[in-house]
Scaffold this motif. Structure first.
Motif, PDB file in Angstrom:
ATOM      1  N   GLU A  71       0.834  -1.190   0.000  1.00 22.40           N
ATOM      2  CA  GLU A  71       0.000   0.000   0.000  1.00 22.40           C
ATOM      3  C   GLU A  71       0.874   1.247   0.000  1.00 22.40           C
ATOM      4  O   GLU A  71       2.086   1.183   0.203  1.00 22.40           O
ATOM      5  N   GLY A  72       0.241   2.403  -0.209  1.00 25.76           N
ATOM      6  CA  GLY A  72       0.986   3.653  -0.312  1.00 25.76           C
ATOM      7  C   GLY A  72       1.756   4.035   0.932  1.00 25.76           C
ATOM      8  O   GLY A  72       2.733   4.788   0.857  1.00 25.76           O
ATOM      9  N   ASN A  73       1.349   3.505   2.087  1.00 27.59           N
ATOM     10  CA  ASN A  73       2.042   3.827   3.332  1.00 27.59           C
ATOM     11  C   ASN A  73       3.181   2.859   3.643  1.00 27.59           C
ATOM     12  O   ASN A  73       3.778   2.916   4.725  1.00 27.59           O
ATOM     13  N   GLY A  74       3.458   1.953   2.713  1.00 25.14           N
ATOM     14  CA  GLY A  74       4.551   1.011   2.911  1.00 25.14           C
ATOM     15  C   GLY A  74       4.163  -0.261   3.633  1.00 25.14           C
ATOM     16  O   GLY A  74       5.006  -1.131   3.854  1.00 25.14           O
ATOM     17  N   GLN A  75       2.892  -0.381   3.994  1.00 29.37           N
ATOM     18  CA  GLN A  75       2.407  -1.593   4.645  1.00 29.37           C
ATOM     19  C   GLN A  75       1.909  -2.583   3.595  1.00 29.37           C
ATOM     20  O   GLN A  75       1.472  -2.189   2.517  1.00 29.37           O
ATOM     21  N   PHE A  76       1.967  -3.855   3.933  1.00 24.59           N
ATOM     22  CA  PHE A  76       1.504  -4.862   2.992  1.00 24.59           C
ATOM     23  C   PHE A  76      -0.023  -4.903   2.960  1.00 24.59           C
ATOM     24  O   PHE A  76      -0.678  -4.892   4.000  1.00 24.59           O
ATOM     25  N   ALA A  77      -0.566  -4.927   1.781  1.00 24.13           N
ATOM     26  CA  ALA A  77      -2.017  -4.943   1.606  1.00 24.13           C
ATOM     27  C   ALA A  77      -2.614  -6.155   2.307  1.00 24.13           C
ATOM     28  O   ALA A  77      -2.092  -7.273   2.180  1.00 24.13           O
ATOM     29  N   GLY A  78      -3.700  -5.928   3.047  1.00 22.00           N
ATOM     30  CA  GLY A  78      -4.349  -7.018   3.751  1.00 22.00           C
ATOM     31  C   GLY A  78      -3.558  -7.555   4.919  1.00 22.00           C
ATOM     32  O   GLY A  78      -3.926  -8.561   5.513  1.00 22.00           O
TER      33      GLY A  78
END
Length: 228
Positions: free
Chosen positions: A181-188
């Motif tokens: 995701e845009g914040n650097g976290q993994f989606a889901g």
């Protein structure tokens, strides 16, 4: 004078060390163990991530008639490949290397990210792709990674042939991809891992090369299966 008990302990310790020395590993890859394939007449070898003997063929990496293995001499074990993908799918998003790639992607606006975590500006990326036009072009050309604050995908790839600056790994070296995701976290939370379907255990560049984190997780899983 040594007691009988003391001598017994020393002999047992020596015996264990002697047994350990007889388990040979693949040259250049101490984590892959080599065993003679006693059930074959072609002098082949069984390759495994486990030092246990006798070898469980269902847990072995595969069989090779040559050492080091080549694309012509090696026959992979489909069950091992399935276990490998199971482990990468479950743990890739926990790998420190993958987390680093995701953070770099999110923090660098307008840049492309290769599978090795190397940044490349969009200008140079277009120039390299136009010059080569091959399958290992820049990540954005593959739909592999997005720009900062937009998210995208990173590739989890084999370490036997690290991609050059601004490039992604060859398809045969990519285990799969994780969505960021845009914040650097993994989606889901886990990155929605997608297997590449193109990975090969042995290529002209060598045999299976995992990050220390994923290799440890894979060995743990193989040991679990070994006990069943």
């Amino acid at each position: 004078m040594f007691s009988t008990r003391s001598i017994g302990r020393q002999a047992f310790s020596l015996s264990k060390r002697s047994q350990a020395r007889w388990v040979s590993s693949l040259e250049g890859n101490p984590y892959i163990y080599v065993f003679s394939n006693k059930d074959a007449t072609n002098g082949s070898h069984i390759l495994s991530l486990l030092p246990s003997e006798p070898v469980n063929p269902e847990l072995a990496i595969g069989v090779s008639t040559k050492l080091p293995p080549t694309t012509d001499s090696f026959t992979e074990n489909p069950k091992f490949l399935g276990t490998l993908q199971e482990v990468v799918s479950k743990h890739a998003h926990e790998d420190p290397d993958a987390k680093s790639q995701a953070q770099v992607m999110a923090s660098t606006a307008g840049a492309n990210l290769s599978s090795g975590g190397v940044l490349l500006t969009g200008q140079r990326g277009r120039r390299r792709r136009a010059e080569t036009g091959d399958s290992s072009g820049g990540a954005s050309g593959q739909g592999g990674a997005g720009s900062g604050a937009r998210g995208g995908w990173i590739h989890i790839s084999d370490s036997r042939r690290p991609p050059e600056f601004g490039r992604i790994a060859w398809p045969e070296d990519i285990f799969g991809s994780l969505e960021v995701e845009g914040n650097g976290q993994f989606a889901g939370g886990d990155g929605n891992y997608q297997s590449s379907g193109t990975y090969r255990i042995v290529t002209r560049d060598g045999i299976l090369g995992l990050s220390p984190f994923l290799r440890e997780k894979l060995v743990q899983r193989l040991r679990e299966l070994e006990k069943k």
